[in-house]
Every structure is written in structure tokens, then in C-alpha cells.
Design a protein around this motif. Structure first.
Motif, PDB file in Angstrom:
ATOM      1  N   TYR A   1       0.842  -1.195   0.000  1.00  0.00           N
ATOM      2  CA  TYR A   1       0.000   0.000   0.000  1.00  0.00           C
ATOM      3  C   TYR A   1       0.879   1.248   0.000  1.00  0.00           C
ATOM      4  O   TYR A   1       1.724   1.422   0.870  1.00  0.00           O
TER       5      TYR A   1
ATOM      6  N   ARG B   1      -4.096 -10.538   2.509  1.00  0.00           N
ATOM      7  CA  ARG B   1      -5.372  -9.829   2.637  1.00  0.00           C
ATOM      8  C   ARG B   1      -6.528 -10.802   2.510  1.00  0.00           C
ATOM      9  O   ARG B   1      -6.716 -11.440   1.487  1.00  0.00           O
TER      10      ARG B   1
ATOM     11  N   ALA C   1      -2.182  -8.004  -3.124  1.00  0.00           N
ATOM     12  CA  ALA C   1      -1.266  -8.338  -2.029  1.00  0.00           C
ATOM     13  C   ALA C   1      -0.116  -9.227  -2.513  1.00  0.00           C
ATOM     14  O   ALA C   1       0.658  -8.817  -3.371  1.00  0.00           O
TER      15      ALA C   1
ATOM     16  N   ASN D   1     -11.314  -7.608   4.548  1.00  0.00           N
ATOM     17  CA  ASN D   1     -10.729  -6.291   4.808  1.00  0.00           C
ATOM     18  C   ASN D   1      -9.574  -6.324   5.807  1.00  0.00           C
ATOM     19  O   ASN D   1      -9.101  -5.265   6.224  1.00  0.00           O
TER      20      ASN D   1
ATOM     21  N   TYR E   1     -12.642   2.259  -3.313  1.00  0.00           N
ATOM     22  CA  TYR E   1     -13.018   1.110  -2.506  1.00  0.00           C
ATOM     23  C   TYR E   1     -14.243   1.462  -1.674  1.00  0.00           C
ATOM     24  O   TYR E   1     -14.339   2.540  -1.096  1.00  0.00           O
TER      25      TYR E   1
ATOM     26  N   GLU F   1      -1.334  -4.376  -0.054  1.00  0.00           N
ATOM     27  CA  GLU F   1      -2.429  -3.616  -0.631  1.00  0.00           C
ATOM     28  C   GLU F   1      -3.582  -4.545  -0.957  1.00  0.00           C
ATOM     29  O   GLU F   1      -3.379  -5.712  -1.294  1.00  0.00           O
ATOM     30  N   TYR F   2      -4.781  -4.025  -0.842  1.00  0.00           N
ATOM     31  CA  TYR F   2      -6.006  -4.810  -0.968  1.00  0.00           C
ATOM     32  C   TYR F   2      -6.056  -5.604  -2.274  1.00  0.00           C
ATOM     33  O   TYR F   2      -6.376  -6.786  -2.281  1.00  0.00           O
TER      34      TYR F   2
ATOM     35  N   ILE G   1      -5.832  -6.744   6.461  1.00  0.00           N
ATOM     36  CA  ILE G   1      -4.623  -6.628   5.658  1.00  0.00           C
ATOM     37  C   ILE G   1      -3.401  -6.774   6.570  1.00  0.00           C
ATOM     38  O   ILE G   1      -3.311  -6.138   7.616  1.00  0.00           O
TER      39      ILE G   1
END
Length: 354
Positions: free
Chosen positions: A123, A151, A135, A154, A232, A131-132, A156
Motif C-alpha cells: 500500500y 489480505r 497483495a 478487509n 473502494y 495492498e487490498y 490486511i
């Protein structure tokens, strides 16, 4: 037609992306000395992005797309105009790092049966976190729900080096996707009708059904801003997540499995909509209903795509399919991280470089 001087084309799809190019393009161009061409495909920007690129980065190649029909269509149109051995589909809101490219290229060169791969994606705003969207590599569970190393839903994880290995996964992130150009075109490329979200999973599933592998390369790292075009948590993202997930299953899953999976998913999606309703999120409930109505309303089109995909199936590579329910593991058993999942580790730890 753009014929690349190197065997790899980094193709950046851009829509009103000037601010990201100001931040990230200089580093991408600097690292191009490690062996790739840089191409920016402008997806009908309404600002001065294209002029800015022409004036400030004259060494890069550019493609102009006349009408913006979404992320998947943008790449579908751009890649028709690029000749290379490998494409790297790189979203404009990505920051690359020193040496990010060579590990990806070596992995593709070493393994002809690997159709695509991705680096670790962290991220940009909190760089110690994954990162969502991608990953450290993507997976799918037995019921068709997607998740990643690093991930789950939600939750992470921080990158503490726990995913620095190179493994086979089920799908690789479309934000930074390395793909064999010949296979990309041979197996139909990104489905433009998906518009945005999960189009890379659909492509990877086709690769897997044709017997190829997908890799996650832990020795390469990039950073993603995320949510720069469709944010998001927005209704638009929710819509595409629910609709496109149903499309992916219909296009790529075994027919016998769909007989029980679709009724089950109808119930589960209904439960998700009811939960939103009880929380007062009326827009969310409406969005899920709209996604289902639009999916069933276009059923004929998606069934046609399924028939087209069926012709390409050789033997299904099922590595990366989690044999349990990720929903139950996460919400029922409170397993929030990838290492906690009930999975035979030896199926995951096959190093691609063995």
C-alpha cells in the motif's frame, strides 16, 4: 503497431492520470534500463494528460483510445497495437522500486508453462502494509470467493517478509500483471464486457483451465495507491464485485458444480444484502439486487462466452483453489490471516524456481 525494442512492454492504462504520471512515471522510465519499453495508453482522458505526456516524456510511446469503455476495454484496445513477448499491465497509480522488473522477467523466462505472474503489492500510503488488490498473490475458495496472501476480506497484513517466496497462485493482480502476449491473445484477453474488477481473475482462470500456471514472485515489490478511479467501498465497486463474480463462475466453473453453486450463491448474496439492509445501507442492498438482475438479464451473452471458453479447456489446473469456505474460516473461525487457514502447506510452498 508499436514494435518494442525489448521483449517486454510495460503498458500503463491512463485516464486523467497526470498527477500519477508526475509522481511515478520518472521511476518507471528510469527502471526501463533493466529491460522493458514503456507505453502509456490514454483511455480518452478529458484533461490534459495526453499533452502532458507528449511534452514531458518524449521518449515513451503512447496510444490514444478514442472512447473510454472501462479498464478491460482500454487494455483490450491498447494491446492490439503492441507487439512484444511479454506485457506488463501496470495501472497508472503504481510506484515501482529499484530492481522490481528482473525477478518477474526471470520467472517468466524460466517457466514456459507460467502464463502470468505478479510481484508483491504493498500500500503506497502505508508502505509496510500489503495492498487490498492483489497483495502477495490471489486465491479462490470452493464457493467462488476471492482472497489473497496478505489480505482476507478487509484484514490486511504487514509485510514482514513472510511471503518472500515464489509460489503458484490461482490469480494475479491486474494492477501489475505480467502476461505472455501470445497466450493473452490466444485465450481471448481481458473481457471488455466486465468493464472493471475481476477481469484479470477471469483471464487467469482461462489460463488455468488451459493447463498453465500463475505465479506470485516475492522478490519483486511495487506500491499501489488504490481506489484512484473507482474508490473502494463505493456502490460502483460493489456492483461490479457482485455481478462480475457471478460472470466468472458461469464462464469458467465446471457445469456440474454450477448446479448447486449458483443457488447457494444466490442465498449467500441475499444474506449479504439483508445484512446491509439491517444496518441501514439501503444503497448497498439495492446495488446487490441490481448486480443480480443485470447478470441474469444478460445471461445469453455470458452463456455464449462460456461456450467459447469451453473450447479452450485442456486440463484444469486447480492449484490455488482453497478447498474450504473462506467465509466460514474468517467469520466463523476468526482466521484473519493467510497462515491461519486450514490448508495443506505442501500444496502452497512449491517454489516456482525449483
Amino acid at each position: 503497431m508499436i514494435v518494442c525494442t525489448h521483449d517486454t512492454a510495460v503498458v500503463i492504462l491512463s485516464y486523467n492520470g497526470r498527477k500519477w504520471h508526475e509522481l511515478f512515471l520518472p521511476k518507471i522510465i528510469e527502471q526501463a534500463a533493466t529491460g522493458y519499453d514503456v507505453i502509456v495508453a490514454d483511455n480518452a482522458s478529458t484533461d490534459d494528460t495526453y499533452q502532458y505526456l507528449q511534452e514531458n516524456f518524449p521518449t515513451i510511446k503512447t496510444v490514444q483510445i478514442a472512447v473510454n469503455h472501462g479498464f478491460a476495454n482500454g487494455y483490450a484496445e491498447a494491446l492490439k497495437q503492441v507487439k512484444a513477448k511479454y506485457y506488463i499491465l501496470l495501472s497508472s497509480d503504481f510506484e515501482v522500486t529499484d530492481g522490481w522488473f528482473p525477478p518477474l522477467h526471470r520467472a517468466m523466462e524460466a517457466h514456459p508453462d507460467m502464463a502470468a505472474c505478479q510481484p508483491k503489492i504493498r500500500y503506497w500510503r502505508e508502505k509496510e502494509l500489503f495492498e487490498y488488490a492483489g497483495a502477495a498473490g490471489g486465491f479462490i475458495d470452493h464457493w467462488g470467493y476471492m482472497f489473497c496472501r496478505g489480505r482476507i476480506f478487509n484484514d490486511i497484513e504487514k509485510d514482514n517478509g513472510q511471503y518472500d517466496d515464489d509460489i503458484e497462485v490461482f490469480w494475479a493482480s491486474g494492477g501489475c500483471l505480467v502476461v505472455r502476449a501470445d497466450l493473452y491473445h490466444q485465450l481471448g484477453g481481458l473481457d471488455a464486457d466486465l468493464y472493471a474488477h475481476m477481469e484479470e481473475i477471469d483471464l487467469c482462470w482461462r489460463f488455468k483451465n488451459a493447463g498453465y500456471r500463475i505465479g506470485a514472485i516475492g522478490s519483486s515489490t511495487v506500491y499501489h495507491v488504490g481506489g484512484s478511479v473507482i474508490s473502494y467501498g463505493s456502490p460502483q465497486k460493489l456492483y461490479y464485485n457482485f455481478r462480475n463474480n457471478l460472470v466468472l463462475l458461469l464462464k469458467n466453473e465446471r457445469g456440474a458444480k454450477l448446479l448447486w453453486l449458483f443457488p447457494l450463491r444466490l442465498v449467500l448474496d441475499g444474506v449479504a444484502g439483508l445484512q446491509m439492509l439491517l444496518k441501514g445501507n439501503f444503497v448497498g442492498t439495492y446495488t446487490i439486487l441490481k448486480a443480480h438482475f443485470h447478470f441474469y438479464g444478460s445471461l445469453g451473452k455470458w452463456l455464449k462466452r462460456r461456450r467459447e471458453n469451453k473450447k479452450r479447456i485442456t486440463h484444469r489446473n486447480t492449484t490455488g483453489i482453497y478447498p474450504h469456505s473462506i467465509v466460514w474460516q474468517y467469520f466463523g473461525k476468526k482466521k484473519k490471516t493467510f497462515p491461519e487457514l486450514e490448508w495443506e502447506v505442501n500444496k502452497l510452498n512449491r517454489d516456482l524456481l525449483d
